[in-house]
Design an enzyme around this catalytic site. Structure first.
Site, short mmCIF file in Angstrom:
data_model
loop_
_atom_site.label_atom_id
_atom_site.label_comp_id
_atom_site.label_asym_id
_atom_site.label_seq_id
_atom_site.Cartn_x
_atom_site.Cartn_y
_atom_site.Cartn_z
N PRO A 17 39.42 52.82 45.42
CA PRO A 17 40.80 52.84 45.02
C PRO A 17 41.70 51.46 45.07
O PRO A 17 41.42 50.77 46.02
CB PRO A 17 41.72 53.68 45.91
CG PRO A 17 40.36 54.62 46.47
CD PRO A 17 39.33 53.78 46.72
N GLU A 18 42.39 51.05 43.91
CA GLU A 18 43.26 49.95 44.01
C GLU A 18 44.40 49.99 44.55
O GLU A 18 44.88 51.29 44.78
CB GLU A 18 42.91 49.19 42.55
CG GLU A 18 41.44 49.18 42.17
CD GLU A 18 41.44 48.20 41.04
OE1 GLU A 18 42.31 47.18 40.73
OE2 GLU A 18 40.33 48.38 40.25
N LYS B 21 45.46 47.51 49.98
CA LYS B 21 44.74 48.58 49.82
C LYS B 21 44.79 49.37 51.22
O LYS B 21 44.08 50.28 51.71
CB LYS B 21 43.31 48.45 49.73
CG LYS B 21 43.03 47.93 48.07
CD LYS B 21 41.47 47.57 48.01
CE LYS B 21 41.54 46.96 46.66
NZ LYS B 21 39.77 46.65 46.51
N ARG C 181 46.91 38.39 57.55
CA ARG C 181 45.64 38.26 56.85
C ARG C 181 45.46 38.40 55.36
O ARG C 181 44.35 38.09 54.88
CB ARG C 181 44.30 38.63 57.47
CG ARG C 181 44.17 39.96 57.61
CD ARG C 181 42.87 40.40 58.17
NE ARG C 181 42.73 41.76 58.50
CZ ARG C 181 42.91 42.77 59.42
NH1 ARG C 181 43.44 42.29 60.45
NH2 ARG C 181 42.72 44.05 59.28
N ASN D 55 38.31 45.79 41.05
CA ASN D 55 37.40 45.44 40.06
C ASN D 55 37.86 45.58 38.65
O ASN D 55 37.85 44.81 37.68
CB ASN D 55 36.14 46.13 40.11
CG ASN D 55 34.94 45.40 39.67
OD1 ASN D 55 34.94 44.12 39.22
ND2 ASN D 55 33.50 46.04 39.34
N ARG E 259 29.68 42.53 42.92
CA ARG E 259 30.29 43.50 42.20
C ARG E 259 30.12 43.26 40.61
O ARG E 259 29.89 42.06 40.16
CB ARG E 259 31.96 43.41 42.21
CG ARG E 259 31.97 43.61 43.72
CD ARG E 259 32.14 45.08 44.24
NE ARG E 259 32.82 46.21 43.35
CZ ARG E 259 34.05 46.37 43.63
NH1 ARG E 259 34.67 45.78 44.76
NH2 ARG E 259 34.66 47.43 42.90
#
Length: 268
Positions: free
Chosen positions: A2-3, A52, A121, A162, A257
């Site tokens: 999931p984005e 995320k 981060r 992606n 990817r």
């Protein structure tokens, strides 16, 4: 995986359904028993997301941090809930609704120090108003790494995955193999503004929508059983004609990817 729009959409849902009142937590699977006991019966003060990462913040100072990873998923029910089915890592029950979490990469208790370290981060999140796109730009314009790879780094931009990577680069006709340091600041400003709007649509609609109506010819959307899924310019369209120039869409591996792009349109 999931984005970011999915996590922000979940945060909004959980804020609406559970925040401001005590909730009961359990771990039917047994892998989050101590964490569930730590916050069960406490008031969920706020649910929010960074990239995320989903954060449930409680009135005792503890935060439940969830990263869905590839397989994690929440399923919502009205109360009373049915008996748990499958490997339910966390069950949360409010007054009217409950939710089961299955298969996450992470479901754990964080304190404020750990939350601060997580945020430090991560790159800027396009869906958070306070995010500064210059923080991402400062990393991009100093890097020889391809822009297609940089966009997938969560310490550059938090939440993009992606699909948004491929579609954003096509929408701005940017070669995914172009080194970050060769991207112009004006190009980046336009890309960031577009990304913010695209991801807002994702939160609002619950799906990724990137294609302008003039190029949406009603062909089959990507993925299996694709009814209701978004149509795309390049993502999962390898070998299909580009919607703009007609050239076949290319596919390559970039850092493990699949990368999709049009070698004719994306030359800048």
């Amino acid at each position: 995986m999931p984005e970011g729009h999915t996590l922000h959409r979940l945060a909004k849902l959980h804020q609406k359904r559970y925040a401001g009142k005590p909730v009961e937590l359990s771990s039917p699977q047994g892998r989050f028993v101590d964490g569930a006991e730590w916050v069960s019966g406490h008031v969920l003060k706020r649910a929010d997301a960074w990239g995320k990462h989903l954060l449930h913040r409680y009135d005792n100072g503890a935060t439940v941090h969830v990263h869905l990873g590839l397989y994690g998923k929440f399923s919502e029910q009205s109360v009373p809930m049915a008996d748990p089915v499958g490997q339910v890592r966390m069950r949360m029950i409010g007054e009217e609704y409950g939710t089961d979490l299955r298969g996450p990469t992470a479901c754990e208790i964080y304190d404020d120090t750990q939350i601060d370290a997580l945020i430090a981060r991560l790159g800027p999140d396009p869906l958070r108003k306070e995010s500064d796109p210059d923080k991402a730009w400062n990393r991009i314009h100093k890097s020889a790494m391809p822009i297609g790879a940089l966009l997938m780094e969560q310490n550059v931009i938090a939440g993009i995955g992606n699909v948004y990577r491929a579609e954003l680069l096509f929408r701005h006709r940017v070669d995914p193999f172009k080194p970050g340091k060769q991207l112009g600041s004006g190009e980046w400003d336009e890309m960031w503004t577009d990304l913010v709007e695209l991801m807002k649509v994702g939160v609002r609609r619950g799906k990724i929508i990137t294609i302008d109506k003039e190029y949406d010819h009603g062909d089959a959307p990507y993925g299996r059983g694709g009814r209701g899924r978004p149509r795309t310019y390049v993502y999962r369209r390898a070998g299909s004609p580009c919607r703009v120039c007609g050239n076949p869409i290319s596919i390559a591996d970039m850092k493990g990817r699949n990368l999709f792009w049009c070698p004719v349109c994306q030359t800048s």
